[in-house]
Design a protein around this motif. Structure first.
Motif, short mmCIF file in Angstrom:
data_model
loop_
_atom_site.label_atom_id
_atom_site.label_comp_id
_atom_site.label_asym_id
_atom_site.label_seq_id
_atom_site.Cartn_x
_atom_site.Cartn_y
_atom_site.Cartn_z
N CYS A 291 5.97 3.72 -15.09
CA CYS A 291 6.81 3.01 -14.12
C CYS A 291 6.98 1.57 -14.58
N PRO A 292 7.87 1.33 -15.57
CA PRO A 292 7.99 0.00 -16.19
C PRO A 292 8.35 -1.12 -15.21
N ASN A 293 9.01 -0.79 -14.12
CA ASN A 293 9.42 -1.82 -13.16
C ASN A 293 8.49 -1.93 -11.97
N MET A 294 7.27 -1.44 -12.11
CA MET A 294 6.30 -1.47 -11.02
C MET A 294 6.08 -2.90 -10.53
N GLN A 295 6.23 -3.10 -9.23
CA GLN A 295 6.10 -4.43 -8.63
C GLN A 295 4.85 -4.58 -7.77
N LEU A 296 4.30 -3.46 -7.32
CA LEU A 296 3.10 -3.47 -6.46
C LEU A 296 2.14 -2.41 -6.97
N MET A 297 0.85 -2.70 -6.88
CA MET A 297 -0.14 -1.72 -7.31
C MET A 297 -1.40 -1.85 -6.46
N ALA B 21 -13.30 5.19 -6.28
CA ALA B 21 -13.45 6.60 -5.90
C ALA B 21 -14.68 6.86 -5.04
N ASP B 22 -15.41 5.80 -4.67
CA ASP B 22 -16.63 6.03 -3.87
C ASP B 22 -16.58 5.36 -2.50
N GLN B 23 -15.36 5.10 -1.99
CA GLN B 23 -15.19 4.61 -0.62
C GLN B 23 -14.60 5.75 0.22
N PRO B 24 -15.45 6.61 0.75
CA PRO B 24 -14.95 7.85 1.35
C PRO B 24 -14.14 7.68 2.62
N PHE B 25 -14.24 6.51 3.26
CA PHE B 25 -13.50 6.32 4.51
C PHE B 25 -12.13 5.67 4.28
N LEU B 26 -11.75 5.50 3.04
CA LEU B 26 -10.42 4.97 2.73
C LEU B 26 -9.36 5.95 3.26
N ASN B 27 -8.31 5.41 3.90
CA ASN B 27 -7.27 6.30 4.42
C ASN B 27 -5.89 5.67 4.29
N SER B 28 -4.88 6.51 4.48
CA SER B 28 -3.49 6.06 4.30
C SER B 28 -3.11 5.02 5.33
N ALA B 29 -3.67 5.09 6.54
CA ALA B 29 -3.33 4.10 7.57
C ALA B 29 -3.70 2.69 7.12
N LEU B 30 -4.88 2.55 6.51
CA LEU B 30 -5.30 1.25 6.00
C LEU B 30 -4.35 0.78 4.90
N LEU B 31 -4.01 1.67 3.97
CA LEU B 31 -3.14 1.30 2.85
C LEU B 31 -1.74 0.90 3.37
N GLN B 32 -1.25 1.61 4.37
CA GLN B 32 0.06 1.27 4.95
C GLN B 32 0.01 -0.09 5.63
N LYS B 33 -1.09 -0.38 6.33
CA LYS B 33 -1.24 -1.70 6.96
C LYS B 33 -1.25 -2.81 5.91
N MET B 34 -1.86 -2.53 4.77
CA MET B 34 -1.91 -3.53 3.69
C MET B 34 -0.51 -3.81 3.14
N ILE B 35 0.29 -2.76 2.99
CA ILE B 35 1.67 -2.94 2.53
C ILE B 35 2.47 -3.76 3.54
N LEU B 36 2.31 -3.45 4.82
CA LEU B 36 3.01 -4.19 5.87
C LEU B 36 2.57 -5.65 5.89
N LEU B 37 1.29 -5.89 5.66
CA LEU B 37 0.76 -7.26 5.62
C LEU B 37 1.38 -8.03 4.46
N HIS B 38 1.48 -7.38 3.31
CA HIS B 38 2.13 -8.00 2.15
C HIS B 38 3.60 -8.32 2.47
N THR B 39 4.30 -7.36 3.07
CA THR B 39 5.72 -7.54 3.39
C THR B 39 5.90 -8.68 4.39
N LEU C 48 -1.57 -11.04 -2.95
CA LEU C 48 -2.83 -10.31 -2.96
C LEU C 48 -3.20 -9.95 -1.53
N VAL C 49 -3.47 -8.68 -1.30
CA VAL C 49 -3.96 -8.23 0.00
C VAL C 49 -5.21 -7.40 -0.27
#
Length: 197
Positions: free
Chosen positions: A88-94, A99-117, A123-124
């Motif tokens: 993905c040569p034009n990647m703007q966010l990463m 792999a050892d944080q078992p309580f990681l979930n999509s809701a948290l990741l989505q909140k982080m994207i919204l916080l960035h936006t 950096l978030v």
């Protein structure tokens, strides 16, 4: 990017492949990431490459083997970043995830994207026990700094250098990462109590 290259020396086995309900911890994390429909998903493997590749067979997930994983987390981050930029040569966010944080979930990741936006911060980071760490969302302007990291230093060094461009979000159960058998027992207790998905 999901970092899963380490030797898990304190656990003595592939901690990311321990059971989490009906899947492994790593499979659960991958499922949560795929909910976001990312352009590219890369798992950086190392010591347990064979074991991970026998479990993760999703065509949407790219496995990259870091044979130099013993040189520290920085080498895995750099190998993962290179592979992702090739796909993905034009990647703007990463995201950088472990792999050892078992309580990681999509809701948290989505909140982080919204916080960035909403804040336009480059950096978030998730915050737990007063420490900013993973998961971490970075904009492309920090990719070169990732390539300058050395040894077992993760991306936390970048957070320390750019506090004015950092936003944090509470990750209540982020403190629980699976390093020992006792950590895994604690995770299972929390899971069974229904304190988290």
């Amino acid at each position: 990017m999901i970092l899963a290259a380490g030797e898990a020396s304190r656990m003595g086995k592939a901690k990311m492949l321990l059971p989490c309900k009906d899947k492994t911890i790593l499979e659960k994390i991958v499922d949560e990431v795929l909910i976001l429909d990312p352009s590219v998903v890369t798992i950086v493997t190392g010591h347990y490459h064979q074991e991970i590749s026998s479990v993760i067979k999703n065509e949407q997930v790219n496995l990259v083997r870091n044979n130099n994983y013993n040189m520290g987390m920085s080498s895995s981050i750099q190998m993962g970043l290179t592979a992702m930029q090739q796909q993905c040569p034009n990647m703007q966010l990463m995201f950088i995830l472990v792999a050892d944080q078992p309580f990681l979930n999509s809701a948290l990741l989505q909140k982080m994207i919204l916080l960035h936006t909403g804040t336009k911060k480059g950096l978030v980071a998730a915050c737990y026990q007063d420490v900013a760490g993973t998961p971490l969302l970075l904009t492309a302007k920090y990719f070169n700094e990732l390539n300058q990291l050395k040894g077992d230093k993760g991306a936390r060094a970048i957070l320390h250098r750019h506090p004015s461009d950092l936003e944090t979000i509470d990750f209540e159960l982020g403190w629980l990462d699976i390093d020992t058998a006792a950590d895994y027992e604690r995770f299972c207790e929390l899971l069974n109590k229904g304190n988290a998905d």
